[in-house]
Design an enzyme around this catalytic site. Structure first.
Site, PDB file in Angstrom:
ATOM      1  N   SER A 143      -5.283   4.808 -20.292  1.00  0.00           N
ATOM      2  CA  SER A 143      -6.696   4.423 -20.293  1.00  0.00           C
ATOM      3  C   SER A 143      -6.842   3.187 -21.180  1.00  0.00           C
ATOM      4  O   SER A 143      -5.958   2.902 -22.002  1.00  0.00           O
ATOM      5  CB  SER A 143      -7.515   5.574 -20.900  1.00  0.00           C
ATOM      6  OG  SER A 143      -8.838   5.169 -21.189  1.00  0.00           O
ATOM      7  N   TYR A 156      -9.016  12.458 -27.026  1.00  0.00           N
ATOM      8  CA  TYR A 156      -8.707  11.631 -25.848  1.00  0.00           C
ATOM      9  C   TYR A 156      -7.993  10.345 -26.275  1.00  0.00           C
ATOM     10  O   TYR A 156      -6.967   9.967 -25.709  1.00  0.00           O
ATOM     11  CB  TYR A 156     -10.012  11.325 -25.111  1.00  0.00           C
ATOM     12  CG  TYR A 156      -9.843  10.667 -23.761  1.00  0.00           C
ATOM     13  CD1 TYR A 156      -9.678  11.427 -22.606  1.00  0.00           C
ATOM     14  CD2 TYR A 156      -9.885   9.275 -23.623  1.00  0.00           C
ATOM     15  CE1 TYR A 156      -9.548  10.824 -21.359  1.00  0.00           C
ATOM     16  CE2 TYR A 156      -9.756   8.663 -22.392  1.00  0.00           C
ATOM     17  CZ  TYR A 156      -9.588   9.442 -21.258  1.00  0.00           C
ATOM     18  OH  TYR A 156      -9.455   8.829 -20.023  1.00  0.00           O
TER      19      TYR A 156
HETATM   20  P1  NAD Z   1     -11.363  13.743 -12.438  1.00  0.00           P
HETATM   21  O1  NAD Z   1     -12.075  14.724 -13.290  1.00  0.00           O
HETATM   22  O2  NAD Z   1     -12.014  13.198 -11.201  1.00  0.00           O
HETATM   23  O3  NAD Z   1      -9.940  14.325 -11.995  1.00  0.00           O
HETATM   24  C1  NAD Z   1      -9.106  15.010 -12.874  1.00  0.00           C
HETATM   25  C2  NAD Z   1      -8.068  15.760 -12.084  1.00  0.00           C
HETATM   26  O4  NAD Z   1      -7.225  16.474 -13.000  1.00  0.00           O
HETATM   27  C3  NAD Z   1      -8.668  16.801 -11.137  1.00  0.00           C
HETATM   28  O5  NAD Z   1      -7.884  16.871  -9.961  1.00  0.00           O
HETATM   29  C4  NAD Z   1      -8.525  18.109 -11.943  1.00  0.00           C
HETATM   30  O6  NAD Z   1      -8.488  19.274 -11.132  1.00  0.00           O
HETATM   31  C5  NAD Z   1      -7.193  17.845 -12.613  1.00  0.00           C
HETATM   32  N1  NAD Z   1      -6.975  18.676 -13.800  1.00  0.00           N
HETATM   33  C6  NAD Z   1      -7.747  18.818 -14.899  1.00  0.00           C
HETATM   34  N2  NAD Z   1      -7.188  19.695 -15.749  1.00  0.00           N
HETATM   35  C7  NAD Z   1      -6.033  20.111 -15.173  1.00  0.00           C
HETATM   36  C8  NAD Z   1      -5.014  21.013 -15.550  1.00  0.00           C
HETATM   37  N3  NAD Z   1      -5.063  21.691 -16.704  1.00  0.00           N
HETATM   38  N4  NAD Z   1      -3.982  21.216 -14.705  1.00  0.00           N
HETATM   39  C9  NAD Z   1      -3.927  20.559 -13.510  1.00  0.00           C
HETATM   40  N5  NAD Z   1      -4.857  19.677 -13.109  1.00  0.00           N
HETATM   41  C10 NAD Z   1      -5.899  19.469 -13.935  1.00  0.00           C
HETATM   42  O7  NAD Z   1     -10.966  12.558 -13.449  1.00  0.00           O
HETATM   43  P2  NAD Z   1     -10.438  11.061 -13.210  1.00  0.00           P
HETATM   44  O8  NAD Z   1     -11.474  10.156 -13.763  1.00  0.00           O
HETATM   45  O9  NAD Z   1      -9.934  10.863 -11.840  1.00  0.00           O
HETATM   46  O10 NAD Z   1      -9.230  11.050 -14.256  1.00  0.00           O
HETATM   47  C11 NAD Z   1      -7.880  10.988 -13.894  1.00  0.00           C
HETATM   48  C12 NAD Z   1      -7.092  10.366 -15.020  1.00  0.00           C
HETATM   49  O11 NAD Z   1      -7.530   9.030 -15.227  1.00  0.00           O
HETATM   50  C13 NAD Z   1      -7.260  11.086 -16.355  1.00  0.00           C
HETATM   51  O12 NAD Z   1      -6.015  11.140 -17.034  1.00  0.00           O
HETATM   52  C14 NAD Z   1      -8.233  10.200 -17.097  1.00  0.00           C
HETATM   53  O13 NAD Z   1      -8.099  10.317 -18.485  1.00  0.00           O
HETATM   54  C15 NAD Z   1      -7.810   8.845 -16.598  1.00  0.00           C
HETATM   55  N6  NAD Z   1      -8.825   7.796 -16.746  1.00  0.00           N
HETATM   56  C16 NAD Z   1     -10.025   7.892 -16.129  1.00  0.00           C
HETATM   57  C17 NAD Z   1     -10.947   6.871 -16.287  1.00  0.00           C
HETATM   58  C18 NAD Z   1     -12.295   6.881 -15.611  1.00  0.00           C
HETATM   59  O14 NAD Z   1     -13.117   6.023 -15.926  1.00  0.00           O
HETATM   60  N7  NAD Z   1     -12.550   7.773 -14.699  1.00  0.00           N
HETATM   61  C19 NAD Z   1     -10.636   5.775 -17.093  1.00  0.00           C
HETATM   62  C20 NAD Z   1      -9.407   5.709 -17.714  1.00  0.00           C
HETATM   63  C21 NAD Z   1      -8.495   6.743 -17.533  1.00  0.00           C
END
Ligand code: NAD
Length: 261
Positions: A143, A156
């Site tokens: 991130s 985080y």
């Molecule tokens: P999201 O909530 O849409 O998806 C998260 C996914 O992880 C889902 O499929 C959920 O079921 C799964 N998950 C959560 N806990 C779990 C567990 N214990 N075991 C197995 N699966 C699990 O979130 P997202 O925004 O798509 O995030 C995905 C990644 O991207 C994360 O690591 C997040 O930190 C990172 N990220 C997101 C953003 C953003 O702006 N959305 C920015 C930077 C980084």
């Protein structure tokens, strides 16, 4: 670019960025092992739709990434049922926000277990097979918070900085083995993880989600717009290609200029 004959395991691919990555890799012909939580019927449909749309095999593991034995079991299952784990996208992640002195211990443990330790256990389990085949791609979804901090996100930010550090160690250890290890560092991507933060802010300010969204973006990103899961998927696809075979140990920003400031 073809990934035909390759198998990609994407953690947290039932939603958001993980689904974007799974679709991008499937679009290039990779078989996919999906993972993540959600309604069983909806996941079965997602799996079927992905198979039909891209003409690839799609498996699913319900492994909880916070449990080391389940993570190792998921890698073994992908190897057994799909033949390998050639590409590992460590993507599953959660968020929890509070000031440090009010941050619940169990939330600290949970964020670290999923966002940091899960990446370690997945990587550890996937390396032996990749080494045997002399080829591998490990793509960690860190991130902008892997490079800079924001308040109320201690677990985080600590986890994501840890992921960037782990990426560098793994890249150095695996240099010369045909395996590259990189971290993608997105800024804001409109997914359920961010929608929850927007809703909380709108409630706090007695405003609408639409109204707080621009301020939310603009306070971090000079380019006040969201990146999309498809754009993160396209970067993961590029990192999986031969053109990216000398990119390793790199945190790659896709963040509208967030960390340039
Ligand atoms: P999201 O909530 O849409 O998806 C998260 C996914 O992880 C889902 O499929 C959920 O079921 C799964 N998950 C959560 N806990 C779990 C567990 N214990 N075991 C197995 N699966 C699990 O979130 P997202 O925004 O798509 O995030 C995905 C990644 O991207 C994360 O690591 C997040 O930190 C990172 N990220 C997101 C953003 C953003 O702006 N959305 C920015 C930077 C980084």
């Amino acid at each position: 670019m073809s990934l035909k004959g390759k198998v990609a395991l994407v953690t947290g691919s039932t939603s958001g960025i993980g689904l974007g990555i799974a679709h991008a890799l499937a679009g290039a012909g990779a078989d996919i092992m999906m993972n993540g939580f959600g309604d069983a019927g909806a996941i079965a449909k997602l799996r079927q739709d992905t198979e039909r749309r891209f003409g690839v095999r799609v498996g699913y593991s319900g492994a909880d990434i916070s449990k080391p034995a389940e993570v190792a079991g998921m890698v073994a299952e992908a190897e057994r049922t799909l033949g390998a784990v050639d590409i590992l996208a460590n993507n599953a992640g959660i968020q929890f926000t509070a000031n440090i002195e009010e941050f619940p211990d169990e939330q600290w443990d949970r964020v670290i277990a999923i966002n940091l330790s899960g990446v370690f256990h997945g990587t550890k389990a996937a390396i032996p097979g990749m080494k045997k085949r002399g080829w591998g791609r490990i793509i960690n979804i860190a991130s902008a918070h892997g490079l800079v901090a924001s308040p109320q996100k201690v677990a985080y930010v600590a986890a994501k900085h840890g992921v960037v550090g782990m990426t560098k160690v793994a890249a150095i250890e695996l240099a010369g083995s045909g395996i590259t290890v990189n971290a993608i560092c997105p800024g804001w991507v409109l997914t359920p993880l961010v929608e929850k933060q927007l809703q909380a802010r709108a409630q706090q300010e007695g405003s609408s989600v639409e109204k707080v969204t621009h301020a939310f973006l603009a306070e971090k990103q000079p380019l006040a717009q969201f990146s999309t899961p498809e754009q993160i998927g396209a970067l993961a696809l590029f990192l999986s290609s031969d053109a990216a075979s000398t990119i390793t140990g790199a945190p790659l920003s896709i963040d509208g200029g967030w960390v340039a400031q």
